[in-house]
Design a protein around this motif. Structure first.
Motif, short mmCIF file in Angstrom:
data_model
loop_
_atom_site.label_atom_id
_atom_site.label_comp_id
_atom_site.label_asym_id
_atom_site.label_seq_id
_atom_site.Cartn_x
_atom_site.Cartn_y
_atom_site.Cartn_z
N ILE A 68 13.85 15.24 3.51
CA ILE A 68 14.12 14.36 2.44
C ILE A 68 12.66 14.32 1.96
O ILE A 68 11.64 14.08 2.56
N THR A 69 12.59 14.07 0.42
CA THR A 69 11.36 13.75 -0.26
C THR A 69 11.59 12.77 -1.13
O THR A 69 12.54 12.95 -2.13
N VAL A 70 11.20 11.50 -0.81
CA VAL A 70 11.21 10.33 -1.86
C VAL A 70 10.29 10.68 -2.98
O VAL A 70 9.15 10.78 -2.81
N CYS A 71 10.66 10.73 -4.10
CA CYS A 71 9.94 10.71 -5.41
C CYS A 71 10.09 9.77 -6.60
O CYS A 71 10.73 8.70 -6.22
N GLN A 76 0.82 -1.08 0.02
CA GLN A 76 0.15 0.03 -0.07
C GLN A 76 0.72 1.44 -0.06
O GLN A 76 1.92 1.04 0.06
N TYR A 77 0.37 2.44 -0.32
CA TYR A 77 1.01 3.57 -0.11
C TYR A 77 1.98 3.80 0.84
O TYR A 77 1.72 3.23 2.18
N ALA A 78 3.29 4.09 0.63
CA ALA A 78 4.38 4.55 1.67
C ALA A 78 3.72 5.96 2.10
O ALA A 78 3.10 6.53 1.29
N ILE A 79 4.50 6.37 3.21
CA ILE A 79 4.09 7.86 3.59
C ILE A 79 4.63 8.67 2.38
O ILE A 79 5.50 8.41 1.48
N THR A 80 3.70 9.74 1.94
CA THR A 80 4.02 10.37 0.84
C THR A 80 5.32 10.86 0.34
O THR A 80 5.73 10.88 -0.47
N TRP A 81 6.03 11.52 1.61
CA TRP A 81 7.50 11.86 1.21
C TRP A 81 8.48 10.56 1.37
O TRP A 81 9.69 11.08 1.51
N ALA A 129 7.66 22.51 0.73
CA ALA A 129 6.98 23.10 -0.57
C ALA A 129 7.26 21.85 -1.50
O ALA A 129 6.39 21.52 -2.08
N ILE A 130 8.61 21.13 -1.51
CA ILE A 130 8.56 20.19 -2.43
C ILE A 130 7.73 18.85 -2.00
O ILE A 130 7.03 18.48 -3.00
N ARG A 131 7.40 18.57 -0.93
CA ARG A 131 6.59 17.41 -0.53
C ARG A 131 5.17 17.71 -0.83
O ARG A 131 4.54 16.76 -1.37
#
Ligand code: GLN
Length: 405
Positions: free
Chosen positions: A102-105, A70-75, A265-267
């Motif tokens: 950190i923002t994972v994309c 399922q979805y990981a935490i959005t960032w 903001a990036i998140r």
């Protein structure tokens, strides 16, 4: 409203966005499609054609079996963010906060796009070294930045300090850096980074630094992240990802490391663009990033051998080569080939040459113009990649033997 009136409205209204009309499809990805169509050896798009590491694949399989589906935490999943912190600290000596920086994309491509959309306002300018990785053009258009190009000049791909200084000004929001560099193989030196740093500080600008090739280095070249330089920690956005370091370009797991306010903001942008990167692959990423030093040493050594191999092949075939100090591309000049002026107009020679090469010789490369704002600047250059198996390089060698300088 009558049908004809409705049609009229449709015709009068602009049905496509002006932004989308300003750029073309990716030439790099188009060359891969052409390679498939012509059954050519594909030395165009930079993706490995060899197997990804066993342990990493196993970790992904395990994550799916363990129901990390399922979805990981959005960032970004916590284990991956923690692993990014640990790795950045051990390789570059910088400690960042996994909760706020950190923002994972979905790949470094999205990390770059989300970062630009998070900081750019109408009227903002970005300084971009040229030749540049082709995504940076559309990135600027989509985020609304006005790019100011600064040339890197062969053979060493150095820049003119005055030219760079002149590109900065009160409207500069950021400089886009890519080191080790695609397509040139340049690795920016500490002195160069310091010169760029001084301009960023003077004009209160960000540095967005794409460091996806950080481990692919040759001849003792050292990768220094801009975030490490005095005064840059709070104005640097580091873009990185799993693709090149772990040979998993199709996984689409990348990240942006940025100061807390910028990260916020990036998140937000990232969340509404994609929600998040594939959860089980993030889980596998946490393991990959803990690879021992020997893994990275071997990666660089393998690529060093492939670099030598392709340099030799291209030189023997008549190309003028620029030896890369990092990443896995070779920029070449094609001026030594004899061209029929009618078939190969000087303004777009790279494109017709690449087309000839894929159709008649059976090898795909990327036309140089896709790395320049003004296509004419790249008309004498084409790029090859060597992130390929020995069998692939040997096949390219055999086919390029039919090419006559
Ligand atoms: N970075 C690679 C290249 O330059 C692949 C880019 C892509 O297609 N996403 O070829």
């Amino acid at each position: 409203m009558s049908t004809s009136e409705t049609n009229m409205t449709h015709i009068a209204r602009r049905m496509l966005s002006a932004k989308a009309e300003q750029f073309t499809e990716s030439v790099i990805r188009e060359m891969t499609r052409l390679a498939l169509q012509h059954n050519a050896v594909n030395l165009s798009q930079g993706f490995p054609d060899f197997a990804a590491p066993k342990e990493i694949k196993e970790a992904a399989r395990q994550a799916i079996a363990d129901d990390i589906n399922q979805y990981a935490i959005t960032w970004g999943a916590k284990p991956l963010r923690d692993a990014i912190v640990e790795k950045f600290a051990s390789t570059q000596g910088i400690t960042v906060d996994p909760e706020r920086e950190i923002t994972v994309c979905c790949g470094s491509t999205e990390a770059m796009m989300s970062s630009m959309m998070a900081i750019i306002n109408p009227g903002d300018e970005t300084v971009v070294f040229e030749p540049f990785y082709e995504n940076y053009g559309p990135d600027a258009i989509l985020s609304g930045a006005t790019p100011r190009f600064v040339k890197l000049r062969p053979p060493d791909w150095t820049f003119d300090e005055r030219e760079l200084a002149a590109a900065f000004g009160p409207h500069t929001k950021a400089i886009i850096l890519n080191t080790p560099n695609n397509p040139t193989g340049k690795v920016f030196t500490r002195a160069e980074l310091e010169f760029i740093r001084d301009l960023c500080v003077r004009w209160n600008a960000y540095c967005i630094t794409d460091e996806i090739y950080e481990h692919i280095l040759y001849d003792g070249a050292e990768h220094i992240t801009m975030a490490r330089l005095d005064g840059m920690r709070d104005r640097t956005i580091v873009i990185n990802g799993m693709s090149k370091t772990y040979s998993v370009t199709g996984w689409r797991v990348g990240w942006a490391i940025a100061p807390p306010e910028t990260t916020q903001a990036i998140r937000k942008v990232h969340d509404f663009l994609t929600v998040g990167a594939a959860a089980p692959l993030q889980q596998a990423g946490a393991l990959a990033l803990k690879s021992p030093q020997s893994y990275y040493d071997k990666l660089a050594a393998n690529y060093a051998a492939k670099r030598e191999r392709l340099l030799k092949i291209l030189t023997a075939s008549g190309f003028t080569v620029y030896k890369p100090r990092g990443a896995y591309y070779i920029m070449t000049d094609i001026f030594r080939f004899h061209f029929d002026e009618a078939k190969y107009p000087a303004d777009s020679r790279d494109v017709s040459f690449a087309k000839y090469l894929v159709e008649h010789i059976g090898v795909a490369c990327v036309p140089g113009s896709s790395f320049y704002n003004d296509a004419r600047d790249g008309a004498s250059q084409v790029r090859f990649t060597f992130c390929k198996r020995e069998a692939t390089l040997a096949a390219a060698e055999a086919r390029l033997a039919n090419l006559h300088a």
